[in-house]
Design an enzyme around this catalytic site. Sequence first.
Site, PDB file in Angstrom:
ATOM      1  N   PRO A   2       0.825  -1.209   0.000  1.00 24.94           N
ATOM      2  CA  PRO A   2       0.000   0.000   0.000  1.00 24.94           C
ATOM      3  C   PRO A   2       0.857   1.256   0.000  1.00 24.94           C
ATOM      4  O   PRO A   2       1.900   1.305   0.656  1.00 24.94           O
ATOM      5  CB  PRO A   2      -0.812  -0.125   1.291  1.00 24.94           C
ATOM      6  CG  PRO A   2      -0.059  -1.084   2.148  1.00 24.94           C
ATOM      7  CD  PRO A   2       0.608  -2.024   1.198  1.00 24.94           C
ATOM      8  N   GLU A   3       0.441   2.239  -0.762  1.00 23.12           N
ATOM      9  CA  GLU A   3       1.158   3.508  -0.825  1.00 23.12           C
ATOM     10  C   GLU A   3       0.453   4.530   0.059  1.00 23.12           C
ATOM     11  O   GLU A   3      -0.496   4.206   0.763  1.00 23.12           O
ATOM     12  CB  GLU A   3       1.266   3.954  -2.283  1.00 23.12           C
ATOM     13  CG  GLU A   3       2.001   2.938  -3.154  1.00 23.12           C
ATOM     14  CD  GLU A   3       2.146   3.372  -4.608  1.00 23.12           C
ATOM     15  OE1 GLU A   3       2.174   4.589  -4.870  1.00 23.12           O
ATOM     16  OE2 GLU A   3       2.239   2.486  -5.483  1.00 23.12           O
ATOM     17  N   HIS A 106      -2.926 -16.383  10.013  1.00 21.77           N
ATOM     18  CA  HIS A 106      -2.020 -15.241  10.020  1.00 21.77           C
ATOM     19  C   HIS A 106      -2.551 -14.037  10.810  1.00 21.77           C
ATOM     20  O   HIS A 106      -2.206 -12.903  10.513  1.00 21.77           O
ATOM     21  CB  HIS A 106      -1.673 -14.808   8.589  1.00 21.77           C
ATOM     22  CG  HIS A 106      -1.257 -15.926   7.705  1.00 21.77           C
ATOM     23  ND1 HIS A 106      -0.139 -16.709   7.953  1.00 21.77           N
ATOM     24  CD2 HIS A 106      -1.828 -16.441   6.578  1.00 21.77           C
ATOM     25  CE1 HIS A 106      -0.020 -17.632   7.011  1.00 21.77           C
ATOM     26  NE2 HIS A 106      -1.029 -17.496   6.175  1.00 21.77           N
ATOM     27  N   ARG A 124       2.686 -12.552   4.833  1.00 24.46           N
ATOM     28  CA  ARG A 124       4.118 -12.501   4.536  1.00 24.46           C
ATOM     29  C   ARG A 124       4.958 -12.033   5.727  1.00 24.46           C
ATOM     30  O   ARG A 124       6.171 -12.189   5.726  1.00 24.46           O
ATOM     31  CB  ARG A 124       4.382 -11.591   3.329  1.00 24.46           C
ATOM     32  CG  ARG A 124       3.747 -12.102   2.045  1.00 24.46           C
ATOM     33  CD  ARG A 124       4.193 -11.255   0.871  1.00 24.46           C
ATOM     34  NE  ARG A 124       3.560 -11.663  -0.368  1.00 24.46           N
ATOM     35  CZ  ARG A 124       3.809 -11.112  -1.553  1.00 24.46           C
ATOM     36  NH1 ARG A 124       4.698 -10.130  -1.648  1.00 24.46           N
ATOM     37  NH2 ARG A 124       3.194 -11.523  -2.633  1.00 24.46           N
ATOM     38  N   LYS A 166      23.317  13.559  -9.598  1.00 21.98           N
ATOM     39  CA  LYS A 166      22.776  12.205  -9.491  1.00 21.98           C
ATOM     40  C   LYS A 166      22.447  11.676 -10.895  1.00 21.98           C
ATOM     41  O   LYS A 166      22.052  12.432 -11.782  1.00 21.98           O
ATOM     42  CB  LYS A 166      21.542  12.175  -8.594  1.00 21.98           C
ATOM     43  CG  LYS A 166      21.876  12.408  -7.121  1.00 21.98           C
ATOM     44  CD  LYS A 166      20.642  12.218  -6.255  1.00 21.98           C
ATOM     45  CE  LYS A 166      20.983  12.268  -4.777  1.00 21.98           C
ATOM     46  NZ  LYS A 166      21.491  13.567  -4.349  1.00 21.98           N
TER      47      LYS A 166
END
Length: 287
Positions: A2-3, A106, A124, A166
């Site tokens: 998720p962002e 889980h 996970r 960069k």
Amino acid sequence: MPELPEVEIVRQSLDKKIQKKKVKKVIIRNRSLRFKIPRGFEKFLENKTIVKVSRFSKYLIIYLSNNQFCVVHLGMSGTIHLIDFKDKKDVTNLSFYNSPFLPKKHNHVEIIFDNFKVIYNDPRRFGFFQIIENNRDLKKRFIHLGPEPFDNKFNLKYFQKFIQNKLKTIKDLLIDQKFVSGIGNIYASEILFLSRVNPSKKIRSLNKKECNQIISNSKKVLLNAINKGGSSIRDFKNTDGSKGGFQDSFKVYQREGECCKRFNCDGIIIKKVIANRSTFFCNYCQI
């Protein structure tokens, strides 16, 4: 993973449910998450009142009544579920990934209140819970991260100074959390499309106009995603039974081979791997 918009929706949902509520009991069923949950975690939370749930970048921050904090990260597959003892609903998930229903496996952490409990589920186990003792340590916890896109510090002066000397591509830069916090793979592609910038473009060759466009569109895309309830990439319905709607507004993400949605553009959406992540862009208007 998720962002920022998805975590913000979780924050809003969780804050509404647990603010000013007192933690009665904490049950740890598995301490082996990304970072091992310390033995004193139960005592740390129990009998504390939740002041509010805040967020920085992709992290949830639970403010406690004793001026301490609990930082939560959902990792790749972590979801938060709410079980009401009196009004049991089929849909329990406060997050935007995986099943909207409480899985049988889980369930690693249970935080119990008077009339409901909050369950953290994570197949996970890349998520984590972290104890933060004071404000100084809270600031120190995030010092390695860049500003959020909504922060006034994320401006042209900051942008141009950061990219000096960069060699990265702009797509790689946007998902670098040291540069700007909260943008991930999905929204980076959408931001660059709106900005008409090719994701493979080297940051040293960006001009002032392009930098300003990326700054502005970062705020625009993320705010739009939050207002639409985030992006439901998989089968998810939130606690109200409705999906996040931003995925219906995708201009490029997961649209490989389809026509560009920009007016008067004859381009096709291309998929390319940049920095080991799938990236989507128009082969005509993002030159």
